[in-house]
Design a protein around this motif. Structure first.
Motif, mmCIF file in Angstrom:
data_model
loop_
_atom_site.group_PDB
_atom_site.id
_atom_site.type_symbol
_atom_site.label_atom_id
_atom_site.label_comp_id
_atom_site.label_asym_id
_atom_site.label_seq_id
_atom_site.Cartn_x
_atom_site.Cartn_y
_atom_site.Cartn_z
ATOM 1 N N LEU A 65 62.608 -15.708 -86.993
ATOM 2 C CA LEU A 65 61.758 -16.242 -88.048
ATOM 3 C C LEU A 65 61.917 -15.468 -89.360
ATOM 4 O O LEU A 65 61.792 -16.041 -90.439
ATOM 5 C CB LEU A 65 60.286 -16.205 -87.620
ATOM 6 C CG LEU A 65 59.845 -17.245 -86.612
ATOM 7 C CD1 LEU A 65 58.422 -16.960 -86.143
ATOM 8 C CD2 LEU A 65 59.913 -18.637 -87.199
ATOM 9 N N ALA A 66 62.180 -14.172 -89.270
ATOM 10 C CA ALA A 66 62.309 -13.358 -90.476
ATOM 11 C C ALA A 66 63.544 -13.750 -91.280
ATOM 12 O O ALA A 66 63.533 -13.681 -92.498
ATOM 13 C CB ALA A 66 62.363 -11.882 -90.112
ATOM 14 N N GLY A 67 64.592 -14.198 -90.600
ATOM 15 C CA GLY A 67 65.800 -14.658 -91.299
ATOM 16 C C GLY A 67 66.402 -13.565 -92.165
ATOM 17 O O GLY A 67 66.766 -12.494 -91.685
ATOM 18 N N GLN A 68 66.470 -13.827 -93.490
ATOM 19 C CA GLN A 68 67.066 -12.887 -94.443
ATOM 20 C C GLN A 68 66.251 -11.605 -94.590
ATOM 21 O O GLN A 68 66.769 -10.602 -95.061
ATOM 22 C CB GLN A 68 67.179 -13.555 -95.823
ATOM 23 C CG GLN A 68 68.188 -14.676 -95.876
ATOM 24 C CD GLN A 68 69.603 -14.146 -95.915
ATOM 25 O OE1 GLN A 68 69.926 -13.275 -96.708
ATOM 26 N NE2 GLN A 68 70.450 -14.663 -95.039
ATOM 27 N N ARG A 69 64.981 -11.656 -94.215
ATOM 28 C CA ARG A 69 64.122 -10.478 -94.358
ATOM 29 C C ARG A 69 64.372 -9.455 -93.261
ATOM 30 O O ARG A 69 63.831 -8.358 -93.304
ATOM 31 C CB ARG A 69 62.648 -10.890 -94.349
ATOM 32 C CG ARG A 69 62.271 -11.728 -95.557
ATOM 33 C CD ARG A 69 60.872 -12.218 -95.454
ATOM 34 N NE ARG A 69 60.784 -13.221 -94.392
ATOM 35 C CZ ARG A 69 59.710 -13.909 -94.106
ATOM 36 N NH1 ARG A 69 58.605 -13.713 -94.787
ATOM 37 N NH2 ARG A 69 59.715 -14.817 -93.157
ATOM 38 N N ALA A 70 65.173 -9.792 -92.245
ATOM 39 C CA ALA A 70 65.486 -8.859 -91.157
ATOM 40 C C ALA A 70 66.871 -8.265 -91.376
ATOM 41 O O ALA A 70 67.807 -8.968 -91.746
ATOM 42 C CB ALA A 70 65.430 -9.577 -89.816
ATOM 43 N N THR A 71 66.986 -6.968 -91.137
ATOM 44 C CA THR A 71 68.293 -6.316 -91.263
ATOM 45 C C THR A 71 69.035 -6.427 -89.929
ATOM 46 O O THR A 71 68.469 -6.850 -88.926
ATOM 47 C CB THR A 71 68.124 -4.823 -91.624
ATOM 48 O OG1 THR A 71 67.477 -4.168 -90.533
ATOM 49 C CG2 THR A 71 67.314 -4.653 -92.896
ATOM 50 N N LYS A 72 70.278 -6.021 -89.934
ATOM 51 C CA LYS A 72 71.082 -6.057 -88.703
ATOM 52 C C LYS A 72 70.525 -5.114 -87.638
ATOM 53 O O LYS A 72 70.720 -5.320 -86.452
ATOM 54 C CB LYS A 72 72.534 -5.673 -89.005
ATOM 55 C CG LYS A 72 73.270 -6.701 -89.805
ATOM 56 C CD LYS A 72 74.681 -6.246 -90.124
ATOM 57 C CE LYS A 72 75.366 -7.234 -91.030
ATOM 58 N NZ LYS A 72 76.642 -6.737 -91.536
ATOM 59 N N ASP A 73 69.821 -4.073 -88.085
ATOM 60 C CA ASP A 73 69.255 -3.092 -87.161
ATOM 61 C C ASP A 73 67.926 -3.530 -86.575
ATOM 62 O O ASP A 73 67.326 -2.788 -85.796
ATOM 63 C CB ASP A 73 69.065 -1.746 -87.884
ATOM 64 C CG ASP A 73 70.377 -1.206 -88.419
ATOM 65 O OD1 ASP A 73 71.424 -1.453 -87.782
ATOM 66 O OD2 ASP A 73 70.359 -0.550 -89.471
ATOM 67 N N VAL A 75 65.128 -4.376 -88.453
ATOM 68 C CA VAL A 75 64.008 -3.952 -89.294
ATOM 69 C C VAL A 75 63.603 -5.137 -90.172
ATOM 70 O O VAL A 75 64.432 -5.725 -90.851
ATOM 71 C CB VAL A 75 64.398 -2.741 -90.176
ATOM 72 C CG1 VAL A 75 63.255 -2.353 -91.104
ATOM 73 C CG2 VAL A 75 64.800 -1.572 -89.306
ATOM 74 N N ILE A 76 62.320 -5.485 -90.144
ATOM 75 C CA ILE A 76 61.813 -6.570 -90.984
ATOM 76 C C ILE A 76 61.303 -5.944 -92.281
ATOM 77 O O ILE A 76 60.491 -5.017 -92.262
ATOM 78 C CB ILE A 76 60.674 -7.332 -90.275
ATOM 79 C CG1 ILE A 76 61.222 -8.000 -89.010
ATOM 80 C CG2 ILE A 76 60.062 -8.360 -91.206
ATOM 81 C CD1 ILE A 76 60.163 -8.660 -88.159
ATOM 82 N N VAL A 77 61.810 -6.456 -93.415
ATOM 83 C CA VAL A 77 61.444 -5.935 -94.733
ATOM 84 C C VAL A 77 60.694 -7.026 -95.478
ATOM 85 O O VAL A 77 61.215 -8.124 -95.686
ATOM 86 C CB VAL A 77 62.698 -5.516 -95.541
ATOM 87 C CG1 VAL A 77 62.304 -4.990 -96.906
ATOM 88 C CG2 VAL A 77 63.506 -4.493 -94.775
ATOM 89 N N ILE A 78 59.461 -6.724 -95.879
ATOM 90 C CA ILE A 78 58.650 -7.681 -96.633
ATOM 91 C C ILE A 78 58.327 -7.056 -97.983
ATOM 92 O O ILE A 78 57.785 -5.943 -98.042
ATOM 93 C CB ILE A 78 57.361 -8.040 -95.870
ATOM 94 C CG1 ILE A 78 57.733 -8.784 -94.597
ATOM 95 C CG2 ILE A 78 56.422 -8.871 -96.741
ATOM 96 C CD1 ILE A 78 56.575 -9.193 -93.750
ATOM 97 N N GLU A 79 58.665 -7.775 -99.057
ATOM 98 C CA GLU A 79 58.349 -7.305 -100.399
ATOM 99 C C GLU A 79 57.195 -8.130 -100.934
ATOM 100 O O GLU A 79 57.233 -9.354 -100.882
ATOM 101 C CB GLU A 79 59.566 -7.424 -101.315
ATOM 102 C CG GLU A 79 60.652 -6.436 -100.962
ATOM 103 C CD GLU A 79 61.770 -6.391 -101.983
ATOM 104 O OE1 GLU A 79 61.595 -6.915 -103.098
ATOM 105 O OE2 GLU A 79 62.811 -5.804 -101.664
ATOM 106 N N ALA A 80 56.193 -7.457 -101.459
ATOM 107 C CA ALA A 80 55.027 -8.135 -102.027
ATOM 108 C C ALA A 80 54.839 -7.654 -103.453
ATOM 109 O O ALA A 80 54.634 -6.462 -103.689
ATOM 110 C CB ALA A 80 53.792 -7.842 -101.194
ATOM 111 N N ALA A 81 54.920 -8.587 -104.392
ATOM 112 C CA ALA A 81 54.754 -8.243 -105.806
ATOM 113 C C ALA A 81 53.930 -9.307 -106.518
ATOM 114 O O ALA A 81 54.040 -9.481 -107.723
ATOM 115 C CB ALA A 81 56.119 -8.089 -106.464
#
Length: 145
Positions: A65-73, A75-81
């Motif tokens: 579900l995270a798609g592009q927000r997940a790294t190969k390792d 890790v889910i990265v969410i940016e909030a601005a």
């Protein structure tokens, strides 16, 4: 560990606060000098691949579900601005992570039941096909008698 030290995702699924890593970055976009001076945007990192609080099925679903927000390792990265303050962006990032993990924790859909059309429905369809074929046949050339 207190309940405040954990994020509740779904029944039986919780993640610890220390599994989340936050860094504050400068937001892009409009905002005047405030944008250049204040690091209000939040980058939330959650290592889903090695989280002990997530079952295997939820972990796999979350990374899909995270798609592009997940790294190969994993890790889910969410940016909030979205907001101008660090605290609101921090809350927004956590809410978005919880929403993503809650969606991943939903049970899989039931398998589709195979159905067959009734005998009457099949007969009606075939009768209508025959009628339509007759109409099209009548559009053909007329024999000259």
């Amino acid at each position: 560990m207190a309940a405040a030290d954990r994020l509740h995702i779904a029944p039986g699924i919780e993640i610890r606060e220390d599994e989340l890593e936050e860094s504050f970055i400068r937001a892009s976009g409009p905002g005047g000098q405030n944008v250049n001076k204040v690091a209000a945007a939040v980058q939330l990192r959650f290592d889903a691949a090695s989280s002990p609080g997530l079952p295997e099925r939820v972990r796999d679903n979350a990374l899909k579900l995270a798609g592009q927000r997940a790294t190969k390792d994993g890790v889910i990265v969410i940016e909030a601005a979205r907001f101008r303050t660090q605290e609101r962006n921090r809350t927004d990032a956590r809410e978005r992570l919880v929403a993503l993990l809650a969606k991943a924790a939903e049970p899989p859909p039931k398998p589709r039941q195979k159905t067959k059309p009734s005998r009457g429905a099949v007969e009606r369809r075939l009768k209508e096909k025959a009628g339509r074929a007759g109409i099209k046949r009548m559009r053909g050339k007329v024999d000259g008698e």
